[in-house]
Design an enzyme around this catalytic site. Structure first.
Site, short mmCIF file in Angstrom:
data_model
loop_
_atom_site.label_atom_id
_atom_site.label_comp_id
_atom_site.label_asym_id
_atom_site.label_seq_id
_atom_site.Cartn_x
_atom_site.Cartn_y
_atom_site.Cartn_z
N HIS A 261 0.82 -1.22 -0.15
CA HIS A 261 -0.05 -0.11 0.04
C HIS A 261 0.79 1.25 0.07
O HIS A 261 2.03 1.19 0.43
CB HIS A 261 -0.96 -0.16 1.30
CG HIS A 261 -0.15 0.34 2.47
ND1 HIS A 261 0.04 1.60 3.04
CD2 HIS A 261 0.19 -0.65 3.46
CE1 HIS A 261 0.51 1.44 4.14
NE2 HIS A 261 0.81 0.23 4.59
N CYS A 262 0.42 2.30 -0.24
CA CYS A 262 0.94 3.72 -0.34
C CYS A 262 -0.01 4.41 0.45
O CYS A 262 -0.58 3.93 1.27
CB CYS A 262 0.97 4.34 -2.01
SG CYS A 262 -0.53 4.37 -2.45
N ALA A 263 0.15 5.68 0.21
CA ALA A 263 -0.45 6.74 1.22
C ALA A 263 -1.92 6.56 1.20
O ALA A 263 -2.56 6.85 2.25
CB ALA A 263 0.06 8.31 1.10
N THR A 264 -2.43 6.23 0.10
CA THR A 264 -3.93 6.25 -0.29
C THR A 264 -4.65 5.08 -0.69
O THR A 264 -5.70 4.70 -0.51
CB THR A 264 -4.33 7.40 -0.85
OG1 THR A 264 -3.63 7.31 -2.24
CG2 THR A 264 -4.09 8.77 -0.42
N ARG A 265 -3.80 4.12 -1.18
CA ARG A 265 -4.21 3.11 -2.11
C ARG A 265 -3.62 1.63 -1.57
O ARG A 265 -2.38 1.72 -1.24
CB ARG A 265 -3.91 3.25 -3.72
CG ARG A 265 -4.81 4.22 -4.26
CD ARG A 265 -4.01 4.79 -5.54
NE ARG A 265 -3.17 5.78 -5.21
CZ ARG A 265 -1.90 6.08 -5.99
NH1 ARG A 265 -1.80 5.40 -6.97
NH2 ARG A 265 -0.83 7.04 -5.70
#
Length: 456
Positions: free
Chosen positions: A25-29
């Site tokens: 995951h990244c910051a939003t997804r």
């Protein structure tokens, strides 16, 4: 929000546990690499509570949850799926296998340039400050403060081949420090500074070959090609040199072979390639004018969907490092396209009566205004199609304006509202007007066009 329930709902819609190759995951997804993308039901995934959007990009299934939520969903998801944690780099490696050749090249260039963007942004901001100091005569050019500001603002571009050499070698599978050394060879003080060539330079006779002693400060393609060659040489040497001699002979032979070839062949060829690309783009902008801005601004968001836009960092850095250009005239156009996506997405917020869509549109539009467009493009605008078309028109209008008004930037990496920090002082007002045009055109079109705006 029940994160365990969300995870359980996701699994069957993704083709089951056995279809999940990796998760990160990244910051939003939530970023998933699937064994078979065809087994995923994107439309059904988008209807799950908490999901703000779902799209495929860069070989990954990316599900938007938002900041502060995605990490909790991820923790629950890997437990429900029975898989181990994957880093973003591991997930990216798996996803890269699904990319086409153009996307792989774009991803490679992105991985090379993204780590050095902070240095270029810092230099760009300092160049903007220095430009204001010079324009308004705040400090005399002979003053120590002015000289030190000049040193700080130009440093990243002077050693750009060294920075690129390090990150490029890491991507090509070579030793990053040997890559940086090769970048140092191309910017050695024995070579005439690339920005001082107008004052004259000397040549060197190497066994009958006349070599122009011109440095490669600020260039991109010479060091990229040279480090690729160096990495190939290094890997082949490691196969044949005994382990006992590897530490001594491999670096020695790698540097001397690649250094000579870079100075004699690859460097001049790479400079010609970079100058050729810069010449074509600058000629197109200067002759086609606003039509070029219209075309580039309108098509940029389409290119973003393919992921190929990551390769533009190399071209933009080349423009900045080119002594005859020295500015980034492409990034203001890209910025207009990003702002337009925000405007089109914001219009959907006014049109829709669906509470779930309304909850997604506002943060997505705001994110696009900060230069991060994935949520707006994939979560909203492409979903309803016509807002995306409206954004293309808005981007074209804004792009035409900034090109006709000669809006330039002094760095790479920042667009939309944050991009104001790296816009030349003389261009700032026209940049703001361009953003207003892009936003207003996209917003108005998206608001007036007829289309369904519910989650169904």
């Amino acid at each position: 929000m029940d994160f365990e329930q969300i995870s359980r709902s996701l699994l069957p819609l993704l083709g089951g546990k056995e279809n999940i190759a990796s998760a990160a995951h990244c910051a939003t997804r939530l970023r998933l690499v699937l064994v078979d993308d065809a087994l995923a039901d994107q439309q059904a995934i988008g209807k799950i509570d908490g999901v703000k959007g779902c799209f495929r990009n860069a070989g990954q299934m990316q599900i938007i949850f938002g900041t502060g939520v995605v990490n909790k969903v991820y923790a629950a998801f890997i437990q429900a799926a029975g898989i181990s944690e994957s880093s973003k780099s591991e997930a990216a490696d798996l996803a890269a296998k699904k990319l086409n050749p153009f996307q792989r090249i774009a991803r490679l260039l992105s991985n090379i340039f993204v780590p050095i963007i902070p240095a270029i942004v810092a230099s760009g901001l300092l160049m903007g400050l220095l430009g204001m100091v010079k324009t308004y005569g705040w400090v005399d050019p002979s003053n120590a403060l002015y000289i030190m500001l000049d040193m700080c603002s130009s440093a990243a571009f002077i050693i750009l081949p060294i920075l690129i050499g390090f990150t490029a070698a890491r991507e090509f599978g070579g030793n990053p420090y040997l890559g940086a050394t090769l970048g140092g060879i191309l910017t050695h003080p024995a070579l005439t500074n690339a920005w001082g060539v107008a004052a004259g330079f000397h040549t060197m006779n190497f066994f009958g070959i006349e070599v122009a002693m011109i440095g490669y400060q600020g260039t991109v393609f010479p060091v990229l090609l040279a480090v690729w060659f160096m990495s190939m040489v290094e890997k082949r040497l490691r196969r044949v040199i005994p382990d006992a001699l590897d530490l001594i002979l491999t670096p020695f032979l790698t540097v001397i072979i690649s250094g000579f070839i870079a100075l004699l062949l690859i460097g001049p060829a790479g400079r010609a390639l970079g100058d050729g690309i810069s010449f074509i783009l600058s000629t197109l902008i200067s002759h086609a004018g606003w039509l070029a801005g219209l075309l580039f601004g309108g098509l940029y968001s389409v290119i973003v969907i393919t992921g190929i836009h990551h390769s533009f960092h190399a071209i933009e850095a080349g423009l900045l490092g080119n002594p005859s250009i020295g500015v980034n005239f492409l990034l203001p156009i890209w910025a207009m396209a990003n702002v337009a996506q925000g405007g089109a997405c914001f219009a959907v917020w006014f049109k829709t009566k669906d509470a779930k869509i309304k909850a997604i549109t506002l943060p997505s539009a705001f994110s696009a205004m900060l230069g991060i467009t994935e949520a707006a493009i994939f979560g909203i605008n492409l979903r309803f199609v016509k807002p995306f078309i409206a954004a293309l028109v808005g981007g074209a209008a804004g792009g035409a304006w900034v090109v006709s008004m000669h809006v330039y930037m002094t760095a790479v990496g920042l667009t939309a509202i944050p991009g104001m920090a790296i816009v030349q002082a003389s261009s700032l007002l026209n940049y703001i007007i361009g953003m207003a045009i892009a936003f207003a055109v996209a917003f108005a079109l998206s608001l007036t066009l007829k289309y369904k705006t519910d989650a169904e």
